[in-house]
Motif scaffolding. Structure first.
Motif, PDB file in Angstrom:
ATOM      1  N   THR A   1     -39.651   9.820   0.002  1.00 21.33           N
ATOM      2  CA  THR A   1     -38.263   9.452  -0.279  1.00 21.33           C
ATOM      3  C   THR A   1     -37.570   9.020   1.008  1.00 21.33           C
ATOM      4  OG1 THR A   1     -38.149  11.015  -2.116  1.00 21.33           O
ATOM      5  CG2 THR A   1     -36.071  10.283  -1.169  1.00 21.33           C
ATOM      6  N   GLY A   2     -36.868   7.903   0.919  1.00 21.21           N
ATOM      7  CA  GLY A   2     -36.185   7.360   2.077  1.00 21.21           C
ATOM      8  C   GLY A   2     -37.011   6.378   2.876  1.00 21.21           C
ATOM      9  N   GLY A   3     -38.268   6.270   2.554  1.00 23.47           N
ATOM     10  CA  GLY A   3     -39.149   5.370   3.276  1.00 23.47           C
ATOM     11  C   GLY A   3     -39.035   3.932   2.812  1.00 23.47           C
ATOM     12  N   SER A   4     -39.880   3.092   3.392  1.00 27.64           N
ATOM     13  CA  SER A   4     -39.854   1.653   3.103  1.00 27.64           C
ATOM     14  C   SER A   4     -41.253   1.130   2.816  1.00 27.64           C
ATOM     15  CB  SER A   4     -39.283   0.877   4.296  1.00 27.64           C
ATOM     16  OG  SER A   4     -37.963   1.250   4.574  1.00 27.64           O
ATOM     17  N   LEU A   5     -41.299   0.088   2.035  1.00 30.98           N
ATOM     18  CA  LEU A   5     -42.530  -0.652   1.779  1.00 30.98           C
ATOM     19  C   LEU A   5     -42.168  -2.120   1.638  1.00 30.98           C
ATOM     20  CD1 LEU A   5     -44.495   1.412  -0.926  1.00 30.98           C
ATOM     21  CD2 LEU A   5     -45.209   1.009   1.443  1.00 30.98           C
ATOM     22  N   ARG A   6     -43.114  -2.983   1.960  1.00 27.10           N
ATOM     23  CA  ARG A   6     -42.924  -4.403   1.691  1.00 27.10           C
ATOM     24  C   ARG A   6     -44.058  -4.881   0.791  1.00 27.10           C
ATOM     25  NH1 ARG A   6     -42.696  -9.852   5.466  1.00 27.10           N
ATOM     26  NH2 ARG A   6     -44.951  -9.483   5.619  1.00 27.10           N
ATOM     27  N   LEU A   7     -43.689  -5.366  -0.356  1.00 31.44           N
ATOM     28  CA  LEU A   7     -44.664  -5.938  -1.280  1.00 31.44           C
ATOM     29  C   LEU A   7     -44.786  -7.432  -1.020  1.00 31.44           C
ATOM     30  CD1 LEU A   7     -43.634  -4.194  -4.623  1.00 31.44           C
ATOM     31  CD2 LEU A   7     -45.092  -3.337  -2.778  1.00 31.44           C
ATOM     32  N   SER A   8     -45.992  -7.921  -1.223  1.00 30.31           N
ATOM     33  CA  SER A   8     -46.258  -9.354  -1.096  1.00 30.31           C
ATOM     34  C   SER A   8     -46.848  -9.874  -2.386  1.00 30.31           C
ATOM     35  CB  SER A   8     -47.231  -9.621   0.050  1.00 30.31           C
ATOM     36  OG  SER A   8     -46.693  -9.215   1.288  1.00 30.31           O
ATOM     37  N   CYS A   9     -46.549 -11.107  -2.682  1.00 33.22           N
ATOM     38  CA  CYS A   9     -47.103 -11.774  -3.855  1.00 33.22           C
ATOM     39  C   CYS A   9     -47.623 -13.124  -3.390  1.00 33.22           C
ATOM     40  CB  CYS A   9     -46.029 -11.931  -4.920  1.00 33.22           C
ATOM     41  SG  CYS A   9     -46.554 -12.852  -6.379  1.00 33.22           S
ATOM     42  N   ALA A  10     -48.920 -13.226  -3.274  1.00 34.20           N
ATOM     43  CA  ALA A  10     -49.550 -14.441  -2.765  1.00 34.20           C
ATOM     44  C   ALA A  10     -50.078 -15.284  -3.925  1.00 34.20           C
ATOM     45  CB  ALA A  10     -50.694 -14.080  -1.825  1.00 34.20           C
ATOM     46  N   ALA A  11     -49.770 -16.549  -3.870  1.00 28.19           N
ATOM     47  CA  ALA A  11     -50.230 -17.467  -4.912  1.00 28.19           C
ATOM     48  C   ALA A  11     -51.501 -18.169  -4.455  1.00 28.19           C
ATOM     49  CB  ALA A  11     -49.153 -18.489  -5.224  1.00 28.19           C
ATOM     50  N   SER A  12     -52.398 -18.339  -5.375  1.00 30.79           N
ATOM     51  CA  SER A  12     -53.630 -19.063  -5.084  1.00 30.79           C
ATOM     52  C   SER A  12     -53.889 -20.046  -6.212  1.00 30.79           C
ATOM     53  CB  SER A  12     -54.805 -18.083  -4.957  1.00 30.79           C
ATOM     54  OG  SER A  12     -55.002 -17.405  -6.179  1.00 30.79           O
ATOM     55  N   ALA A  13     -54.773 -20.937  -6.009  1.00 29.80           N
ATOM     56  CA  ALA A  13     -55.177 -21.937  -6.988  1.00 29.80           C
ATOM     57  C   ALA A  13     -54.111 -23.002  -7.213  1.00 29.80           C
ATOM     58  CB  ALA A  13     -55.566 -21.316  -8.324  1.00 29.80           C
ATOM     59  N   ARG A  14     -52.851 -22.655  -7.051  1.00 30.49           N
ATOM     60  CA  ARG A  14     -51.790 -23.651  -7.190  1.00 30.49           C
ATOM     61  C   ARG A  14     -50.576 -23.153  -6.426  1.00 30.49           C
ATOM     62  NH1 ARG A  14     -48.127 -23.518 -12.453  1.00 30.49           N
ATOM     63  NH2 ARG A  14     -46.738 -24.260 -10.804  1.00 30.49           N
ATOM     64  N   THR A  15     -49.646 -24.063  -6.177  1.00 32.85           N
ATOM     65  CA  THR A  15     -48.430 -23.697  -5.480  1.00 32.85           C
ATOM     66  C   THR A  15     -47.310 -23.445  -6.471  1.00 32.85           C
ATOM     67  OG1 THR A  15     -46.760 -24.431  -3.878  1.00 32.85           O
ATOM     68  CG2 THR A  15     -47.790 -26.122  -5.230  1.00 32.85           C
ATOM     69  N   PHE A  16     -46.446 -22.498  -6.144  1.00 30.15           N
ATOM     70  CA  PHE A  16     -45.273 -22.225  -6.962  1.00 30.15           C
ATOM     71  C   PHE A  16     -44.003 -22.516  -6.181  1.00 30.15           C
ATOM     72  CE2 PHE A  16     -47.275 -20.475 -10.627  1.00 30.15           C
ATOM     73  CZ  PHE A  16     -48.442 -19.879 -10.181  1.00 30.15           C
TER      74      PHE A  16
ATOM     75  N   GLN B   1     -53.928 -16.242 -10.175  1.00 31.15           N
ATOM     76  CA  GLN B   1     -52.994 -17.160  -9.547  1.00 31.15           C
ATOM     77  C   GLN B   1     -51.958 -16.455  -8.696  1.00 31.15           C
ATOM     78  OE1 GLN B   1     -51.918 -20.838 -11.666  1.00 31.15           O
ATOM     79  NE2 GLN B   1     -52.606 -19.772 -13.515  1.00 31.15           N
ATOM     80  N   LEU B   2     -51.615 -15.204  -9.058  1.00 37.32           N
ATOM     81  CA  LEU B   2     -50.670 -14.417  -8.290  1.00 37.32           C
ATOM     82  C   LEU B   2     -51.303 -13.068  -7.967  1.00 37.32           C
ATOM     83  CD1 LEU B   2     -47.314 -15.071 -10.190  1.00 37.32           C
ATOM     84  CD2 LEU B   2     -48.019 -16.015  -7.990  1.00 37.32           C
ATOM     85  N   GLN B   3     -51.296 -12.709  -6.698  1.00 40.29           N
ATOM     86  CA  GLN B   3     -51.896 -11.464  -6.254  1.00 40.29           C
ATOM     87  C   GLN B   3     -50.838 -10.622  -5.557  1.00 40.29           C
ATOM     88  OE1 GLN B   3     -55.368 -10.672  -6.539  1.00 40.29           O
ATOM     89  NE2 GLN B   3     -54.812  -8.618  -5.856  1.00 40.29           N
ATOM     90  N   ALA B   4     -50.461  -9.517  -6.186  1.00 37.67           N
ATOM     91  CA  ALA B   4     -49.480  -8.608  -5.585  1.00 37.67           C
ATOM     92  C   ALA B   4     -50.195  -7.566  -4.746  1.00 37.67           C
ATOM     93  CB  ALA B   4     -48.655  -7.931  -6.668  1.00 37.67           C
ATOM     94  N   SER B   5     -49.598  -7.215  -3.620  1.00 31.17           N
ATOM     95  CA  SER B   5     -50.178  -6.207  -2.738  1.00 31.17           C
ATOM     96  C   SER B   5     -49.068  -5.509  -1.975  1.00 31.17           C
ATOM     97  CB  SER B   5     -51.156  -6.857  -1.757  1.00 31.17           C
ATOM     98  OG  SER B   5     -50.485  -7.788  -0.929  1.00 31.17           O
ATOM     99  N   GLY B   6     -49.437  -4.448  -1.265  1.00 28.75           N
ATOM    100  CA  GLY B   6     -48.476  -3.747  -0.422  1.00 28.75           C
ATOM    101  C   GLY B   6     -47.994  -2.424  -0.977  1.00 28.75           C
ATOM    102  N   GLY B   7     -48.408  -2.091  -2.195  1.00 24.98           N
ATOM    103  CA  GLY B   7     -48.007  -0.830  -2.761  1.00 24.98           C
ATOM    104  C   GLY B   7     -48.696   0.336  -2.064  1.00 24.98           C
ATOM    105  N   GLY B   8     -48.225   1.532  -2.377  1.00 24.16           N
ATOM    106  CA  GLY B   8     -48.823   2.710  -1.780  1.00 24.16           C
ATOM    107  C   GLY B   8     -47.960   3.931  -2.003  1.00 24.16           C
ATOM    108  N   LEU B   9     -48.264   4.971  -1.272  1.00 22.50           N
ATOM    109  CA  LEU B   9     -47.538   6.235  -1.361  1.00 22.50           C
ATOM    110  C   LEU B   9     -46.587   6.344  -0.175  1.00 22.50           C
ATOM    111  CD1 LEU B   9     -47.125   9.085  -2.567  1.00 22.50           C
ATOM    112  CD2 LEU B   9     -49.053   9.848  -1.145  1.00 22.50           C
TER     113      LEU B   9
END
Length: 123
Positions: A13-28, A2-10
């Motif tokens: 220090t000092g850098g940036s990342l954006r994580l996403s959490c996409a919902a499926s099967a139902r809305t939150f 129902q919830l799929q997290a993505s966007g992680g990685g290597l």
């Protein structure tokens, strides 16, 4: 899933990342959402939370001013923008949907959890 997290990685220090959490099967769209993390050898800890409409956000002291939580209900997706990353931010990050309309720092308030995405910050 129902919830799929993505966007992680290597990242350095000092850098940036954006994580996403996409919902499926139902809305939150009526639920508060949160991000938690578990570092190697440590307990799960709260990172950030957001209310159902994005109007109220909260952060752990350790990430305040560096991380920003947001959501796009039209896309059924919650985000975690992480800037000025530090080695201590290395962890598996989990998104979760609350049983309440507002997010909170209490894991027990969350009924649906994603599978996690690994963030590694190197020095």
């Amino acid at each position: 899933v129902q919830l799929q997290a993505s966007g992680g990685g290597l990242v350095q220090t000092g850098g940036s990342l954006r994580l996403s959490c996409a919902a499926s099967a139902r809305t939150f769209s009526n639920n508060g959402m949160g991000w938690f993390r578990r570092a190697p050898g440590k307990e799960r800890e709260f990172v950030a939370a957001i209310s159902w409409n994005g109007g109220v956000t909260s952060y752990a002291e350790s990430v305040k001013g560096r991380f920003t939580i947001s959501r796009d209900n039209a896309k059924n997706t919650t985000y975690l923008q992480m800037n000025s990353l530090k080695t201590v931010d290395t962890a598996v990050y989990y998104c979760a949907a609350s049983r309440y309309a507002v997010g909170s720092s209490q894991p027990g308030h969350y009924t649906t959890w994603g599978q996690g995405t690994l963030v590694t910050v190197s020095s």
